[in-house]
Write a protein that holds these residues in place. Structure first.
Motif, PDB file in Angstrom:
ATOM      1  N   GLY A  87       0.824  -1.219   0.000  1.00  0.00           N
ATOM      2  CA  GLY A  87       0.000   0.000   0.000  1.00  0.00           C
ATOM      3  C   GLY A  87       0.852   1.260   0.000  1.00  0.00           C
ATOM      4  O   GLY A  87       2.040   1.232  -0.341  1.00  0.00           O
ATOM      5  N   GLY A  88       0.241   2.338   0.428  1.00  0.00           N
ATOM      6  CA  GLY A  88       0.927   3.642   0.390  1.00  0.00           C
ATOM      7  C   GLY A  88       2.117   3.671   1.342  1.00  0.00           C
ATOM      8  O   GLY A  88       2.025   3.182   2.468  1.00  0.00           O
ATOM      9  N   ASP A  89       3.226   4.222   0.879  1.00  0.00           N
ATOM     10  CA  ASP A  89       4.405   4.353   1.756  1.00  0.00           C
ATOM     11  C   ASP A  89       4.141   5.463   2.785  1.00  0.00           C
ATOM     12  O   ASP A  89       3.147   6.179   2.680  1.00  0.00           O
ATOM     13  CB  ASP A  89       5.634   4.690   0.910  1.00  0.00           C
ATOM     14  N   ALA A  90       5.024   5.582   3.740  1.00  0.00           N
ATOM     15  CA  ALA A  90       4.865   6.627   4.759  1.00  0.00           C
ATOM     16  C   ALA A  90       6.236   6.963   5.330  1.00  0.00           C
ATOM     17  O   ALA A  90       7.077   6.064   5.473  1.00  0.00           O
ATOM     18  CB  ALA A  90       3.941   6.143   5.876  1.00  0.00           C
ATOM     19  N   PRO A  91       6.470   8.236   5.677  1.00  0.00           N
ATOM     20  CA  PRO A  91       7.768   8.589   6.258  1.00  0.00           C
ATOM     21  C   PRO A  91       8.015   7.800   7.546  1.00  0.00           C
ATOM     22  O   PRO A  91       7.121   7.692   8.388  1.00  0.00           O
ATOM     23  CB  PRO A  91       7.625  10.090   6.572  1.00  0.00           C
ATOM     24  N   GLY A 123      -6.295  -1.813   5.361  1.00  0.00           N
ATOM     25  CA  GLY A 123      -6.643  -2.991   4.554  1.00  0.00           C
ATOM     26  C   GLY A 123      -5.588  -4.083   4.689  1.00  0.00           C
ATOM     27  O   GLY A 123      -5.901  -5.257   4.948  1.00  0.00           O
ATOM     28  N   THR A 124      -4.336  -3.703   4.547  1.00  0.00           N
ATOM     29  CA  THR A 124      -3.230  -4.671   4.621  1.00  0.00           C
ATOM     30  C   THR A 124      -3.228  -5.363   5.982  1.00  0.00           C
ATOM     31  O   THR A 124      -3.144  -6.592   6.072  1.00  0.00           O
ATOM     32  CB  THR A 124      -1.881  -3.925   4.436  1.00  0.00           C
ATOM     33  N   LEU A 125      -3.318  -4.569   7.034  1.00  0.00           N
ATOM     34  CA  LEU A 125      -3.180  -5.143   8.384  1.00  0.00           C
ATOM     35  C   LEU A 125      -4.387  -5.981   8.778  1.00  0.00           C
ATOM     36  O   LEU A 125      -4.293  -6.862   9.615  1.00  0.00           O
ATOM     37  CB  LEU A 125      -2.953  -4.042   9.425  1.00  0.00           C
ATOM     38  N   ARG A 126      -5.519  -5.707   8.149  1.00  0.00           N
ATOM     39  CA  ARG A 126      -6.712  -6.477   8.501  1.00  0.00           C
ATOM     40  C   ARG A 126      -6.763  -7.803   7.739  1.00  0.00           C
ATOM     41  O   ARG A 126      -7.103  -8.830   8.298  1.00  0.00           O
ATOM     42  CB  ARG A 126      -7.961  -5.647   8.190  1.00  0.00           C
ATOM     43  N   HIS A 127      -6.397  -7.762   6.448  1.00  0.00           N
ATOM     44  CA  HIS A 127      -6.640  -8.947   5.615  1.00  0.00           C
ATOM     45  C   HIS A 127      -5.460  -9.901   5.470  1.00  0.00           C
ATOM     46  O   HIS A 127      -5.657 -11.104   5.300  1.00  0.00           O
ATOM     47  CB  HIS A 127      -7.115  -8.520   4.222  1.00  0.00           C
ATOM     48  N   ILE A 128      -4.236  -9.365   5.519  1.00  0.00           N
ATOM     49  CA  ILE A 128      -3.098 -10.249   5.185  1.00  0.00           C
ATOM     50  C   ILE A 128      -2.628 -11.135   6.351  1.00  0.00           C
ATOM     51  O   ILE A 128      -2.404 -12.327   6.149  1.00  0.00           O
ATOM     52  CB  ILE A 128      -1.970  -9.433   4.515  1.00  0.00           C
ATOM     53  N   PRO A 129      -2.502 -10.611   7.589  1.00  0.00           N
ATOM     54  CA  PRO A 129      -2.008 -11.483   8.674  1.00  0.00           C
ATOM     55  C   PRO A 129      -2.814 -12.781   8.873  1.00  0.00           C
ATOM     56  O   PRO A 129      -2.203 -13.844   9.050  1.00  0.00           O
ATOM     57  CB  PRO A 129      -2.041 -10.581   9.908  1.00  0.00           C
ATOM     58  N   PRO A 130      -4.169 -12.760   8.802  1.00  0.00           N
ATOM     59  CA  PRO A 130      -4.880 -14.035   8.985  1.00  0.00           C
ATOM     60  C   PRO A 130      -4.508 -15.075   7.922  1.00  0.00           C
ATOM     61  O   PRO A 130      -4.393 -16.268   8.222  1.00  0.00           O
ATOM     62  CB  PRO A 130      -6.362 -13.654   8.854  1.00  0.00           C
TER      63      PRO A 130
END
Ligand code: F6P
Length: 318
Positions: A9-13, A103-110
């Motif tokens: 997803g989007g990068d962040a500093p 989105g990433t943290l909700r869907h990918i770890p499971p």
């Protein structure tokens, strides 16, 4: 231990600082850290590099992410999932350090858990919209970037009076970033996607601010309404010159602030100690100002900007 770092997803500093901190601790203890180039699609294609702390040093103070990310949702596809599992097996990956937003943290770890791969998720987004965490990595830097731009606008507003400045932040459909910037910058109004406003009300309010203070400062979240069309309409309604400043992606790629660098160091330490001790994975969050590990799923709610603060900024200060 072999950890793969994946940015999705989007990068962040702050991402680079966190990766460098993590790699320094892990490689110092003799572990091997890999980086996926291009998020999960890159991982799927086997685009993996070994991360070496010395090579990361020049990136520590830079925005963006030295490991390119991707928004391509390849993990929705079962064949792609199979391929990713093979690559993880081939590279003997034990666990994943995962950067991403909601989105990433909700869907990918499971999904990773189902495959027997433990992961630690890091909330990284300038939008600050990850449920369960008071703060996401990059948010503070994005606020500071906005202050820098607003400082310039206000300097010229003082020198040449009689104008309205409309500053548009990123943030997508979440107004948290714009609200925080408006709060810290002392804006006369803030416009967010979550709360409706009337053009006449805004025109009247900004006209009064210009009369009283010589200028008006409005902060608007990109998801509320395009700053450019609002600038045109507001100029017609008020008869005053409106100048719009769109921070755009320069805001996302800005320099990581002190606060984000410290958060990156604390997230890196917490992630490393959990993974090296083989503790169950989860997502790191900030709660009560402290970094904690949230096991299980992230809360399913949408993060809503503080209405009381919104009302205060848009209230009777003029
Ligand atoms: O990552 C979050 C974010 O920067 C939002 O603030 C913004 O709306 C969006 O990403 C922009 O996405 P893209 O880089 O895909 O245009």
């Amino acid at each position: 231990m072999r950890t793969a770092v994946v940015v999705s997803g989007g990068d962040a500093p702050g991402i680079n600082a966190l990766v460098a901190n993590f790699v320094r601790m892990a490689t110092g203890d003799g572990h091997e850290i890999l980086g996926a180039e291009g998020g999960f699609p890159g991982l799927m294609d086997g685009q993996m590099v070994t991360l070496d702390y010395r090579r990361l040093i020049p990136w520590v103070g830079q925005g963006g992410s030295m490991l390119p990310s991707s928004r391509d949702p390849v993990l929705k596809d079962t064949e792609a999932q199979q391929r990713i599992r093979e690559v993880l097996k081939q590279w003997k990956v034990d666990n994943i350090l995962l950067f991403g937003g909601n989105g990433t943290l909700r869907h990918i770890p499971p999904l990773l858990q189902e495959w027997g791969i433990s992961s630690i998720g890091i909330p990284t987004t300038i939008d600050n919209d990850v449920p369960g965490s008071e703060r996401s990595l990059g948010f503070d830097s994005a606020c500071n970037f906005a202050y820098h731009a607003i400082g310039g606008a206000l300097a010229t507003a003082h020198a040449l009076v009689g104008r309205i400045f409309l500053v548009e932040t990123l943030g997508g459909v979440c107004g948290n970033l714009a609200l925080a910037v408006a709060h810290g910058a002392g804006a006369h109004s803030v416009l967010l996607p979550e709360y409706a406003y009337a053009d006449d009300w805004l025109a009247e309010r900004t006209r009064k601010a210009v009369e009283q203070f010589g200028h008006a400062l409005i902060v608007i979240c990109e998801g509320a309404r395009g700053a450019r069309t609002l600038a045109d309409d507001l100029a017609k309604l008020t008869g005053i010159r409106v100048r719009d400043v769109r921070l755009g992606h320069a805001q996302r790629g800005g320099v990581p602030s002190h606060v984000d660098r410290v958060l990156a160091a604390d997230f890196a330490y917490a992630a490393y100690t959990h993974l090296k001790d083989g503790l169950p994975g989860g997502a790191l969050v900030v709660q009560g100002g402290e970094v904690r590990l949230l096991t299980g799923l992230l809360p399913q709610q949408t993060v809503i900007p503080d209405k009381a603060l919104y009302d205060r900024i848009n209230g009777s200060i003029i």
